[in-house]
Design a protein around this motif. Sequence first.
Motif, PDB file in Angstrom:
ATOM      1  N   GLY A   1       0.520  -1.324   0.070  1.00 28.52           N
ATOM      2  CA  GLY A   1      -0.309   0.414   0.372  1.00 28.52           C
ATOM      3  C   GLY A   1       0.939   1.164   0.203  1.00 28.52           C
ATOM      4  N   THR A   2       0.278   2.445  -0.581  1.00 23.63           N
ATOM      5  CA  THR A   2       0.843   3.375  -0.501  1.00 23.63           C
ATOM      6  C   THR A   2       2.373   3.368  -1.655  1.00 23.63           C
ATOM      7  OG1 THR A   2      -0.150   4.620   1.024  1.00 23.63           O
ATOM      8  CG2 THR A   2       1.644   5.623   0.113  1.00 23.63           C
ATOM      9  N   ILE A   3       3.278   3.569  -0.523  1.00 23.62           N
ATOM     10  CA  ILE A   3       4.752   3.254  -1.566  1.00 23.62           C
ATOM     11  C   ILE A   3       4.653   1.770  -2.608  1.00 23.62           C
ATOM     12  CG2 ILE A   3       4.906   1.343   0.123  1.00 23.62           C
ATOM     13  CD1 ILE A   3       7.619   4.330  -0.957  1.00 23.62           C
ATOM     14  N   GLY A   4       4.036   1.148  -2.755  1.00 16.17           N
ATOM     15  CA  GLY A   4       3.967   0.629  -3.989  1.00 16.17           C
ATOM     16  C   GLY A   4       3.575   0.392  -5.129  1.00 16.17           C
ATOM     17  N   ALA A   5       2.193   1.648  -4.872  1.00 13.04           N
ATOM     18  CA  ALA A   5       1.453   1.930  -5.822  1.00 13.04           C
ATOM     19  C   ALA A   5       2.275   3.742  -6.299  1.00 13.04           C
ATOM     20  CB  ALA A   5       0.076   2.901  -5.562  1.00 13.04           C
ATOM     21  N   ILE A   6       3.095   4.054  -5.463  1.00 10.21           N
ATOM     22  CA  ILE A   6       3.920   5.800  -5.345  1.00 10.21           C
ATOM     23  C   ILE A   6       5.446   4.913  -6.794  1.00 10.21           C
ATOM     24  CG2 ILE A   6       5.520   6.837  -4.775  1.00 10.21           C
ATOM     25  CD1 ILE A   6       2.996   8.213  -2.777  1.00 10.21           C
ATOM     26  N   THR A   7       5.575   3.867  -6.035  1.00  7.87           N
ATOM     27  CA  THR A   7       6.450   3.350  -6.836  1.00  7.87           C
ATOM     28  C   THR A   7       6.193   2.704  -8.131  1.00  7.87           C
ATOM     29  OG1 THR A   7       8.186   2.432  -4.491  1.00  7.87           O
ATOM     30  CG2 THR A   7       8.455   1.331  -6.772  1.00  7.87           C
ATOM     31  N   TRP A   8       4.922   1.946  -8.316  1.00  7.68           N
ATOM     32  CA  TRP A   8       4.961   1.901 -10.040  1.00  7.68           C
ATOM     33  C   TRP A   8       3.551   3.379 -11.080  1.00  7.68           C
ATOM     34  CZ3 TRP A   8       0.402   2.694 -13.050  1.00  7.68           C
ATOM     35  CH2 TRP A   8       0.575   1.525 -14.167  1.00  7.68           C
ATOM     36  N   LEU A   9       3.499   4.042 -10.254  1.00  8.45           N
ATOM     37  CA  LEU A   9       3.163   5.474 -11.305  1.00  8.45           C
ATOM     38  C   LEU A   9       5.303   5.997 -11.425  1.00  8.45           C
ATOM     39  CD1 LEU A   9       0.355   6.687  -9.233  1.00  8.45           C
ATOM     40  CD2 LEU A   9       0.868   5.751 -11.391  1.00  8.45           C
ATOM     41  N   ALA A  10       5.739   5.574 -10.049  1.00  5.05           N
ATOM     42  CA  ALA A  10       6.918   7.128 -10.885  1.00  5.05           C
ATOM     43  C   ALA A  10       7.534   6.075 -12.026  1.00  5.05           C
ATOM     44  CB  ALA A  10       8.125   6.869  -9.682  1.00  5.05           C
TER      45      ALA A  10
ATOM     46  N   SER B   1     -13.725   7.791  -8.654  1.00  3.89           N
ATOM     47  CA  SER B   1     -12.490   8.183  -8.853  1.00  3.89           C
ATOM     48  C   SER B   1     -12.448   9.717  -8.476  1.00  3.89           C
ATOM     49  CB  SER B   1     -12.174   8.120 -10.724  1.00  3.89           C
ATOM     50  OG  SER B   1     -12.575   8.625 -11.174  1.00  3.89           O
ATOM     51  N   ARG B   2     -11.565  10.051  -8.571  1.00  4.06           N
ATOM     52  CA  ARG B   2     -11.556  11.662  -8.810  1.00  4.06           C
ATOM     53  C   ARG B   2     -12.380  12.930  -9.512  1.00  4.06           C
ATOM     54  NH1 ARG B   2      -7.501  16.108 -10.854  1.00  4.06           N
ATOM     55  NH2 ARG B   2      -7.783  17.616  -9.644  1.00  4.06           N
TER      56      ARG B   2
ATOM     57  N   PRO C   1      -9.828  12.104  -1.055  1.00  8.64           N
ATOM     58  CA  PRO C   1      -7.802  11.243  -0.215  1.00  8.64           C
ATOM     59  C   PRO C   1      -7.796  11.005  -0.296  1.00  8.64           C
ATOM     60  CG  PRO C   1      -8.678  14.187  -0.351  1.00  8.64           C
ATOM     61  CD  PRO C   1      -9.886  13.753  -0.670  1.00  8.64           C
ATOM     62  N   TYR C   2      -8.381  10.626   0.724  1.00  7.95           N
ATOM     63  CA  TYR C   2      -8.399   9.047   1.820  1.00  7.95           C
ATOM     64  C   TYR C   2      -8.401   7.782   1.794  1.00  7.95           C
ATOM     65  CZ  TYR C   2      -6.854   7.399   6.277  1.00  7.95           C
ATOM     66  OH  TYR C   2      -6.067   6.378   7.284  1.00  7.95           O
ATOM     67  N   GLY C   3      -8.167   6.909   1.534  1.00  7.84           N
ATOM     68  CA  GLY C   3      -8.640   5.587   1.471  1.00  7.84           C
ATOM     69  C   GLY C   3      -6.980   4.356   1.008  1.00  7.84           C
TER      70      GLY C   3
ATOM     71  N   SER D   1      -4.393  11.119  -7.935  1.00  9.82           N
ATOM     72  CA  SER D   1      -3.585  12.376  -7.048  1.00  9.82           C
ATOM     73  C   SER D   1      -3.338  13.329  -8.892  1.00  9.82           C
ATOM     74  CB  SER D   1      -1.623  12.344  -7.244  1.00  9.82           C
ATOM     75  OG  SER D   1      -1.573  11.286  -8.077  1.00  9.82           O
ATOM     76  N   PRO D   2      -3.698  14.589  -8.058  1.00  3.89           N
ATOM     77  CA  PRO D   2      -4.144  15.502  -9.793  1.00  3.89           C
ATOM     78  C   PRO D   2      -2.814  15.883 -10.880  1.00  3.89           C
ATOM     79  CG  PRO D   2      -3.389  16.962  -7.600  1.00  3.89           C
ATOM     80  CD  PRO D   2      -3.083  15.035  -7.299  1.00  3.89           C
ATOM     81  N   GLY D   3      -2.030  15.058 -10.641  1.00  2.00           N
ATOM     82  CA  GLY D   3      -1.083  15.046 -11.676  1.00  2.00           C
ATOM     83  C   GLY D   3      -0.988  13.270 -12.969  1.00  2.00           C
ATOM     84  N   PHE D   4      -1.652  12.638 -12.154  1.00  2.86           N
ATOM     85  CA  PHE D   4      -2.285  11.796 -12.730  1.00  2.86           C
ATOM     86  C   PHE D   4      -3.954  11.514 -12.508  1.00  2.86           C
ATOM     87  CE2 PHE D   4       1.688  10.252 -10.656  1.00  2.86           C
ATOM     88  CZ  PHE D   4       2.479   9.647 -11.598  1.00  2.86           C
ATOM     89  N   ASP D   5      -4.557  11.652 -12.205  1.00  6.22           N
ATOM     90  CA  ASP D   5      -5.986  12.025 -12.452  1.00  6.22           C
ATOM     91  C   ASP D   5      -6.312  10.620 -12.827  1.00  6.22           C
ATOM     92  OD1 ASP D   5      -8.299  13.537 -11.662  1.00  6.22           O
ATOM     93  OD2 ASP D   5      -8.035  14.208 -13.771  1.00  6.22           O
TER      94      ASP D   5
END
Length: 423
Positions: A214-223, A252-253, A281-283, A291-295
């Motif tokens: 969670g969190t760090i994994g999704a951020i890593t995949w996006l990066a 979704s957003r 934006p919590y969950g 996040s707004p850059g990806f949306d």
Amino acid sequence: MTGEEMHALVERLYPLCRSITGDGVRRTLEILGELIPLEIREVPTGTRVLDWVVPKEWNIRDAYIKDAAGRRVVDFAESNLHVVGYSVPVSATMTLEELRPHLHTLPEQPGLIPYRTGYYAETWGFCLRHETLESLGPGPYEVRIDSTLEDGHLTYGECVLPGSEPHEVLVSCHVCHPSLANDNLAGIAVAIGLVRRLARANPRYTYRFLFAPGTIGAITWLARNRDRVDRISHGFTLACAGDAGALTYKKSRRGDAKIDQAMRYVLSSSGRPHRVLEFSPYGYDERQFCSPGFDLGVGSLTRTPYGAYPEYHTSADDPGFVSPEAMADTLETCWAALNVLERDRRYLNLSPYGEPQLGRRGLYGSLGGRSDTRDDQMAMLWVLNLSDGEHDLLEIARRSGLPFDLVADAADALVDAELLKEL
């Protein structure tokens, strides 16, 4: 996969001690790789991923608190929830007073062990039943955490099922929690069921399943995939998929992404009790994808949402808390929503001036197996009337009140009769 097979997978994964890194995640992905084609990715400690850095890898072998008689009053071997995730190594003798700041309980649920973590602060602790804490004397106690926190890797898995189009549907599950059945072993099991069902189909979209911390994994995949995220047309995170509560979908957003429309339609037309929530934006990891850059058009499907059931993040979230029936129901809901995405199209009526003569083309009663031929005819008339390049089939189904599959079948028949052209 049947509900019973998904439940058996939950039971198999339940004993493993998972965290955001480490051998527990690797072993979990290894088991999933026995069931589906899974590519394992390893990202080294210290790698910059967006505004974050991949942390040190944590592994644990044993942990306990022993009383003066040598009895383990808190024992990692009994439950891996007993140790605060990412606890640094400890070997000490302490009084209860010295130990208390490192002990976590639930006074309002005295018979349960809480789940706690300390990912990004080098600390340590134990979680225990409050009734156990109340039974402890002043000590001294032998305190031992046999763990390592050192340079290593963050590990995640991807399963990609190619479709006839390059546009992708993303389904994401977090794999970082230890022995918690609903959060999120049930979500993982439902995702595996979905992969195996899609693998037997001939999908239009390419499906990407992400099994990551969670969190760090999704951020890593996006990066690591910034150059390809524009291929993601639809998606959802899957969690808390096995409890007895009603299904809940969080938008979704964007709020009106096609996945939002499909999920809302499937839930409302099913007659099931359900809830549709606005984006927050919590969950779970939908907040990273949104996040707004990806949306991205990524929502979140659960049964009872995080934090809304008393068993959440406690030892009561065990395999007995989730049921084969609930996981099967969640799987069928996912499948129905994906069916809508797969079959949804926009068409142009090639005979828009007046109503074309359907009988001459043998179209009345052509949708075999229907109990109500009038519904067949109405579906064709609605599709013809709203196929102006502006309305898709999902909009036509909602406006007409007819089942989506009936509307899609009508469109297929009208295309075969050369009365519609797909746009």
